[in-house]
Design an enzyme around this catalytic site. Sequence first.
Site, short mmCIF file in Angstrom:
data_model
loop_
_atom_site.label_atom_id
_atom_site.label_comp_id
_atom_site.label_asym_id
_atom_site.label_seq_id
_atom_site.Cartn_x
_atom_site.Cartn_y
_atom_site.Cartn_z
N LYS A 296 0.82 -1.21 0.00
CA LYS A 296 0.00 0.00 0.00
C LYS A 296 0.87 1.27 0.00
O LYS A 296 2.09 1.19 0.12
CB LYS A 296 -0.93 -0.02 1.22
CG LYS A 296 -1.96 -1.15 1.15
CD LYS A 296 -2.84 -1.05 -0.09
CE LYS A 296 -3.99 -2.03 -0.11
NZ LYS A 296 -3.62 -3.43 -0.26
C1 LIG Z 1 -9.91 -2.08 -1.80
C2 LIG Z 1 -9.35 -2.87 -0.66
N1 LIG Z 1 -10.12 -3.10 0.40
C3 LIG Z 1 -9.68 -3.79 1.46
C4 LIG Z 1 -8.40 -4.30 1.50
C5 LIG Z 1 -8.01 -5.14 2.67
O1 LIG Z 1 -6.90 -4.68 3.36
P1 LIG Z 1 -5.96 -5.72 4.15
O2 LIG Z 1 -5.20 -6.48 3.14
O3 LIG Z 1 -5.09 -4.81 4.96
O4 LIG Z 1 -6.82 -6.56 4.98
C6 LIG Z 1 -7.54 -4.06 0.41
C7 LIG Z 1 -6.15 -4.51 0.34
O5 LIG Z 1 -5.60 -5.43 0.61
C8 LIG Z 1 -8.03 -3.36 -0.70
O6 LIG Z 1 -7.26 -3.14 -1.77
#
Ligand SMILES: Cc1ncc(COP(=O)(O)O)c(C=O)c1O
Length: 476
Positions: A296
């Site tokens: 990210k």
């Molecule tokens: C659009 C979106 N929502 C939610 C997430 C979930 O985040 P995490 O991987 O930190 O759980 C991500 C990325 O991984 C994402 O790109």
Amino acid sequence: MNPDIPLQSLLVLDTSNMRETLRIVDRNARGIAFVVDARGVLQGVVTDGDIRRAILRGLSPDNLVTEFMTRKPVTARVGTSPERLIALTSERVKYIPLVDDERRVVDYAAFSHAVHLPVATPVLGGNELRYVTECVLTNWISSQGRFVAEFERAFAKFTGVKHGVAVSNGTVALHLALVLAGIGQGDEVIVPTLTFVATANAVRHAGASPVFVDSDPNTWTIDSHEVEEKISARTKAIIPVHLYGHPADMDPILELARRRHLVVIEDAAEAHGARYKGRRVGSLGHIGCFSFYGNKIITTGEGGMLTTNDDRLADQARLLRDHGMSRIRKYWYEVVGFNYRLTNLQAAVGVAQMERIEMILTKRAAIAARYRELLASDDRIELPVPAPWAEPVAWMYSVLLKEGIARDPIIERLDIHGIDTRPLFHPIHQMPPYAVAERFPVAETLSRRGLSLPTWVPMGDTDVERICKTLSSVLP
Ligand SMILES: Cc1ncc(COP(=O)(O)O)c(C=O)c1O
């Protein structure tokens, strides 16, 4: 050695003589050519060494290339793994033709392709190590310690909200936001079908059902004009996703939500710092959710954050992320909470990342600008154009390939050249847990044509140039 020359400049027809062959080898400056027939089928390989030896043997400039080429060169099938190609290439065998089933030369691999460009990589060269070391030396490695609150304050200020509540990842940020909104069994939540699967998973984890909406063809985010027709008596919330760093069109969604008494949860996992009409994403709806996964804009390894201006929601979020423990009575729980805490170790990385977030965004924006500049004139590629009300951030700079170009073989070819790319997400409605018969033509088309290119802070101009040159050389 620059491997990024078009395949065409490495080809010589089997009807060519030594003089013509020498001209091609001389012009491509690689000391080699692949000998093909009129259909492009590989006949052999010729090097400047072959030509030299032919002259020593008494052959004349009029002799055909087929008389002095190597007839059984090292070749590989297109689609061979990069590891295998790296193993096949060496200082001695620098160029290998890649052939299809009919032995037509469709690409090549070169020795320097061992240099691998990842699609994403974090930048951890600030105070990350110092702050993490402080956690270790002071024993504050769990979720108590100064960095969690500092990270929350810094991120809330950056986003332009009153509160930041740090959690273990972006998915649980979304889940917690849904729980805070009182969403559960029997409820419906409107989400775009084109997003990372976590958006829909969080809805399911809350016991509710995601209801999908197609994408806007320009911003790739939820089509705000299609949202209203998906609202039913069971709809409780909308989750617009600021996809690939571009904000969703929030005003129509916020207006609709006000009118229909719905909660708006922004999924800003991919868009830290992006602005909608001057305001940062994550500050527009009732709650914003961010991810700090390694790929990210900023990272804590794993991590997430809820953002809100609502004191009560922030308070409840803090309670629920810590099992729901009473503030005044230790080990006393009046609600069923979760362990969604972020550790001080992770927050230490987050604080260091926040110290450099503006630099990170600026550098990412420069990479996107360079991509735009280098790819703009290629009519096989369609570049995203930000909406007039949007100030996107460059998460993974993504483009669309012209309709009709098969995207996945391009990904494979780029991989062979040591360039890691990604397809755009699959629309969620096409995947088994969420399969519905309804079609979402815009999302389906974007997903089929979309390609995410490497975007990370330490990338140099030469990396972007190499990617663009290679991309244009592998596109049909
Ligand atoms: C659009 C979106 N929502 C939610 C997430 C979930 O985040 P995490 O991987 O930190 O759980 C991500 C990325 O991984 C994402 O790109």
